[in-house]
Enzyme design. Structure first.
Site, mmCIF file in Angstrom:
data_model
loop_
_atom_site.group_PDB
_atom_site.id
_atom_site.type_symbol
_atom_site.label_atom_id
_atom_site.label_comp_id
_atom_site.label_asym_id
_atom_site.label_seq_id
_atom_site.Cartn_x
_atom_site.Cartn_y
_atom_site.Cartn_z
ATOM 1 N N GLU A 80 0.641 -1.273 -0.062
ATOM 2 C CA GLU A 80 -0.104 -0.048 -0.127
ATOM 3 C C GLU A 80 0.965 1.213 0.054
ATOM 4 O O GLU A 80 1.943 1.350 0.733
ATOM 5 C CB GLU A 80 -0.914 0.187 1.291
ATOM 6 C CG GLU A 80 -1.881 -1.057 1.438
ATOM 7 C CD GLU A 80 -3.022 -1.185 -0.029
ATOM 8 O OE1 GLU A 80 -3.002 -0.213 -0.560
ATOM 9 O OE2 GLU A 80 -3.545 -2.187 -0.112
ATOM 10 N N ARG A 90 -18.328 -0.662 5.079
ATOM 11 C CA ARG A 90 -19.382 -1.450 4.200
ATOM 12 C C ARG A 90 -20.155 -2.528 5.054
ATOM 13 O O ARG A 90 -21.370 -2.805 4.952
ATOM 14 C CB ARG A 90 -18.869 -1.947 2.789
ATOM 15 C CG ARG A 90 -19.850 -2.047 1.869
ATOM 16 C CD ARG A 90 -19.321 -2.396 0.428
ATOM 17 N NE ARG A 90 -17.916 -3.063 0.723
ATOM 18 C CZ ARG A 90 -18.065 -4.342 0.740
ATOM 19 N NH1 ARG A 90 -19.053 -5.042 0.926
ATOM 20 N NH2 ARG A 90 -16.755 -4.967 0.627
ATOM 21 N N CYS A 143 -8.353 -2.002 7.897
ATOM 22 C CA CYS A 143 -7.301 -1.781 7.629
ATOM 23 C C CYS A 143 -6.697 -0.394 7.177
ATOM 24 O O CYS A 143 -5.497 -0.029 7.862
ATOM 25 C CB CYS A 143 -6.664 -2.869 6.323
ATOM 26 S SG CYS A 143 -6.699 -4.577 6.726
ATOM 27 N N HIS A 169 -1.292 -5.548 2.140
ATOM 28 C CA HIS A 169 -2.537 -6.265 1.754
ATOM 29 C C HIS A 169 -2.266 -7.979 1.095
ATOM 30 O O HIS A 169 -1.586 -7.741 0.258
ATOM 31 C CB HIS A 169 -3.765 -5.765 1.009
ATOM 32 C CG HIS A 169 -4.709 -5.013 1.937
ATOM 33 N ND1 HIS A 169 -4.839 -3.733 1.866
ATOM 34 C CD2 HIS A 169 -5.491 -5.566 2.693
ATOM 35 C CE1 HIS A 169 -5.903 -3.465 2.630
ATOM 36 N NE2 HIS A 169 -6.263 -4.481 3.214
HETATM 37 N N1 PCA Z 1 -8.679 -6.782 6.381
HETATM 38 C C1 PCA Z 1 -9.679 -5.722 6.459
HETATM 39 C C2 PCA Z 1 -9.737 -5.344 7.968
HETATM 40 C C3 PCA Z 1 -8.784 -6.588 8.439
HETATM 41 C C4 PCA Z 1 -8.411 -7.513 7.434
HETATM 42 O O1 PCA Z 1 -7.360 -8.320 7.513
HETATM 43 C C5 PCA Z 1 -9.463 -4.517 5.723
HETATM 44 O O2 PCA Z 1 -8.849 -4.722 4.548
HETATM 45 O O3 PCA Z 1 -9.872 -3.386 6.061
#
Ligand code: PCA
Length: 217
Positions: A80, A90, A143, A169
Site C-alpha cells: 500500500e 461497508r 486496515c 494487503h
Molecule cells: N482486512 C480488513 C480488515 C482486517 C483485514 O485483515 C481490511 O482490509 O480493511
C-alpha cells in the site's frame, strides 16, 4: 539488535482465519537480515486496533513496522502507498461498529504515505517470482484505519522518529478461496516467504526506487 514488528488481524467478515495473522505468527521469533521479528495480533475493531498497536510501540521502538491485512479478491501482495483519514465501513467490524465518513484522527492530515520502500519491495518480490504490486488504496475499513493510525503515531511520536512503517494487503489462503469459488489465493508458505523478502528489502533500502508503478484509474 534491530526489531521488526509484523502485525496481523483477527478473522473478520465470517472467516475463521486471516492470512495476515497466520503470516505474522509464522514469522514470530525469526531473524531476518540481522533483525529479530516480533508478531502482534490485532482486533479487527475500529479504535481498538490502533490502541493495541500504540501500546506495543511504546514498549520498544521497532526499526520497521509491517502491518498486514487480508484483501479478499486481490491476486497478489499489495504494497500500500497511502493511508487516508476516513473510516467508511461497508460491513460491521468485530465489535459491531460501522462508522461512515468519520475521520480516523480528527484534525489529522488527509493522508499519510507509507515510509517503507514500496517499489523496492515490489521489485524484489517480482524478481523472486512472486506476484506483487503497488496499491493506491488500502480501502476505508479497519486496515486503512490501522495504517493511518500507525503512520500518525510514527509522524507524531518523537520516540518513533526513526521507525519506518507501512501496510501490505494479502490475498486469501487457498482454503478460504475454496469456499468462495473464483477468488484468487496464495498458499501460506508462499505468503510467508514473500514477507521475508519484503522485510529484508525494506531493511536494505532506506530510500525507494524511482520506477513507475502508478495506475491510470
Ligand atoms: N482486512 C480488513 C480488515 C482486517 C483485514 O485483515 C481490511 O482490509 O480493511
Amino acid at each position: 539488535m534491530a526489531m521488526v514488528l509484523i502485525t496481523g488481524f483477527d478473522p473478520f467478515g465470517g472467516e475463521t482465519v486471516n492470512p495476515s495473522w497466520q503470516v505474522a505468527e509464522a514469522l514470530h521469533g525469526e531473524r531476518i537480515a540481522g533483525a529479530s521479528v516480533r508478531a502482534l495480533r490485532l482486533p479487527c475493531v475500529f479504535g481498538d486496533a490502533i490502541a493495541v498497536l500504540g501500546h506495543a510501540l511504546k514498549h520498544e521502538p521497532p526499526a520497521l513496522v509491517f502491518a498486514l491485512g487480508q484483501a479478499g479478491g486481490r491476486c497478489d501482495l499489495s504494497v500500500e502507498r497511502v493511508a487516508i483519514n476516513v473510516d467508511d465501513a461497508r460491513i460491521a467490524d468485530n465489535a459491531g461498529a460501522q462508522p461512515v465518513d468519520r475521520p480516523v484522527v480528527a484534525g489529522g492530515p488527509a493522508a499519510y504515505f507509507s515510509t517503507l520502500p514500496i517499489k523496492a519491495v515490489v521489485a524484489a518480490l517480482r524478481a523472486q517470482g512472486l506476484p506483487a504490486s503497488v496499491s493506491q488504496s488500502a480501502g476505508t475499513f479497519v486496515c486503512n484505519h490501522l495504517f493511518y493510525g500507525l503512520m500518525h503515531l510514527l509522524a507524531t511520536s518523537p520516540a518513533l522518529a526513526a521507525t519506518r512503517g507501512g501496510f501490505v494487503h494479502l490475498p486469501l489462503l487457498p482454503e478460504q478461496a475454496a469456499r468462495q469459488p473464483g477468488l484468487p489465493s496464495l498458499p501460506l508458505g508462499t505468503q510467508v516467504h514473500a514477507l521475508r523478502i519484503a522485510v529484508a528489502t525494506a531493511l536494505a533500502h532506506e530510500r525507494d526506487l524511482v520506477q513507475a508503478e502508478g495506475s491510470i484509474a
